[in-house]
Design a protein around this motif. Structure first.
Motif, PDB file in Angstrom:
ATOM      1  N   ILE A  74     164.229  29.384  61.092  1.00 30.69           N
ATOM      2  CA  ILE A  74     162.528  28.603  60.500  1.00 30.69           C
ATOM      3  C   ILE A  74     161.914  27.753  61.534  1.00 30.69           C
ATOM      4  O   ILE A  74     161.372  27.563  62.167  1.00 30.69           O
ATOM      5  N   ALA A  75     163.701  26.874  61.622  1.00 29.81           N
ATOM      6  CA  ALA A  75     163.313  25.596  62.297  1.00 29.81           C
ATOM      7  C   ALA A  75     163.247  25.698  63.985  1.00 29.81           C
ATOM      8  O   ALA A  75     162.176  25.346  64.169  1.00 29.81           O
ATOM      9  N   ASP A  76     163.121  27.326  64.064  1.00 33.75           N
ATOM     10  CA  ASP A  76     163.302  28.139  65.948  1.00 33.75           C
ATOM     11  C   ASP A  76     161.245  27.989  65.717  1.00 33.75           C
ATOM     12  O   ASP A  76     161.311  27.457  66.782  1.00 33.75           O
ATOM     13  N   LEU A  77     161.094  28.385  64.746  1.00 38.29           N
ATOM     14  CA  LEU A  77     160.012  29.416  64.875  1.00 38.29           C
ATOM     15  C   LEU A  77     158.906  27.588  64.867  1.00 38.29           C
ATOM     16  O   LEU A  77     157.961  27.504  65.197  1.00 38.29           O
ATOM     17  N   VAL A 125     157.748  34.572  57.156  1.00 35.84           N
ATOM     18  CA  VAL A 125     157.064  33.682  55.770  1.00 35.84           C
ATOM     19  C   VAL A 125     157.106  32.395  55.468  1.00 35.84           C
ATOM     20  O   VAL A 125     156.539  31.712  55.565  1.00 35.84           O
ATOM     21  N   SER A 126     158.860  32.203  55.828  1.00 30.05           N
ATOM     22  CA  SER A 126     158.437  30.294  55.968  1.00 30.05           C
ATOM     23  C   SER A 126     157.868  29.665  56.225  1.00 30.05           C
ATOM     24  O   SER A 126     156.963  28.798  55.784  1.00 30.05           O
ATOM     25  N   LEU A 127     158.041  29.844  57.669  1.00 33.46           N
ATOM     26  CA  LEU A 127     157.007  29.368  58.811  1.00 33.46           C
ATOM     27  C   LEU A 127     155.349  29.648  58.256  1.00 33.46           C
ATOM     28  O   LEU A 127     154.947  27.879  58.716  1.00 33.46           O
ATOM     29  N   ALA A 128     155.214  30.174  57.886  1.00 37.26           N
ATOM     30  CA  ALA A 128     153.523  30.201  57.576  1.00 37.26           C
ATOM     31  C   ALA A 128     153.030  29.628  56.787  1.00 37.26           C
ATOM     32  O   ALA A 128     152.052  28.781  55.948  1.00 37.26           O
ATOM     33  N   SER A 129     154.081  29.704  55.380  1.00 33.85           N
ATOM     34  CA  SER A 129     154.011  28.802  54.253  1.00 33.85           C
ATOM     35  C   SER A 129     154.471  27.230  54.389  1.00 33.85           C
ATOM     36  O   SER A 129     153.537  26.503  53.645  1.00 33.85           O
ATOM     37  N   GLY A 146     161.803  38.185  58.935  1.00 37.68           N
ATOM     38  CA  GLY A 146     160.747  38.374  57.679  1.00 37.68           C
ATOM     39  C   GLY A 146     161.187  37.147  57.256  1.00 37.68           C
ATOM     40  O   GLY A 146     159.868  36.486  56.958  1.00 37.68           O
ATOM     41  N   THR A 147     162.468  36.513  57.007  1.00 41.58           N
ATOM     42  CA  THR A 147     162.304  35.123  55.945  1.00 41.58           C
ATOM     43  C   THR A 147     162.050  34.327  56.814  1.00 41.58           C
ATOM     44  O   THR A 147     160.908  33.538  56.082  1.00 41.58           O
ATOM     45  N   ALA A 148     162.360  34.221  57.759  1.00 41.89           N
ATOM     46  CA  ALA A 148     161.600  33.116  58.676  1.00 41.89           C
ATOM     47  C   ALA A 148     160.351  33.129  58.727  1.00 41.89           C
ATOM     48  O   ALA A 148     159.541  31.942  58.379  1.00 41.89           O
TER      49      ALA A 148
END
Length: 144
Positions: free
Chosen positions: A42-45, A7-11, A3-5
């Protein structure tokens, strides 16, 4: 973590658009601890997004993504001691254990601090933020 990943990607995607730069013009520096699962997710996404968005290869996109852990920049020289998941993000580069120097070397357009940092509360100090701003009119700062 997922979930954090997400939301972070969207940011990061929204922030990239605000900067006016194309995704392929960005460099990302993830700053976290040795067990930086959040940053890796996050990096993978981000890799998945950028390959679809730009047509770049996975290898090309990973060259734009850097990691810094408790030992310093994630570089090939350290491959024997790196977790398997970090190896694809290890760059051919000299070692560097200072965040300010790493910013000078990489000139990231985005820095992402993940919660596994030992001192994540004081990680992005005013001098660090000013350093990133030296290289970017609109730096992306994501402190998780």
């Amino acid at each position: 973590i997922q979930g954090t990943a997400v939301v972070s990607l969207a940011s990061l995607i929204s922030s990239m658009r605000i900067t006016g730069k194309k995704p392929e013009e960005h460099k990302f520096l993830f700053v976290g601890g040795d067990g930086d699962e959040t940053g890796l997710h996050i990096a993978d996404l981000l890799v998945e997004f950028m390959t679809k968005e730009t047509g770049m290869s996975v290898t090309q996109v990973r060259k734009q993504i850097w990691f810094m852990d408790e030992e310093g920049l994630v570089v090939r020289f350290r491959a024997e001691d790196l977790e398997d998941r970090k190896i694809p993000y290890a760059h051919e580069h000299d070692e560097c254990s200072d965040l300010s120097q790493a910013i000078d070397l990489i000139k990231p357009t985005a820095i992402v601090g993940t919660p596994t940092c030992n001192d994540s509360k004081g990680l992005f100090t005013k001098p660090i933020l000013n350093k990133v701003a030296e290289y970017n009119d609109r730096p992306i700062i994501l402190a998780l």
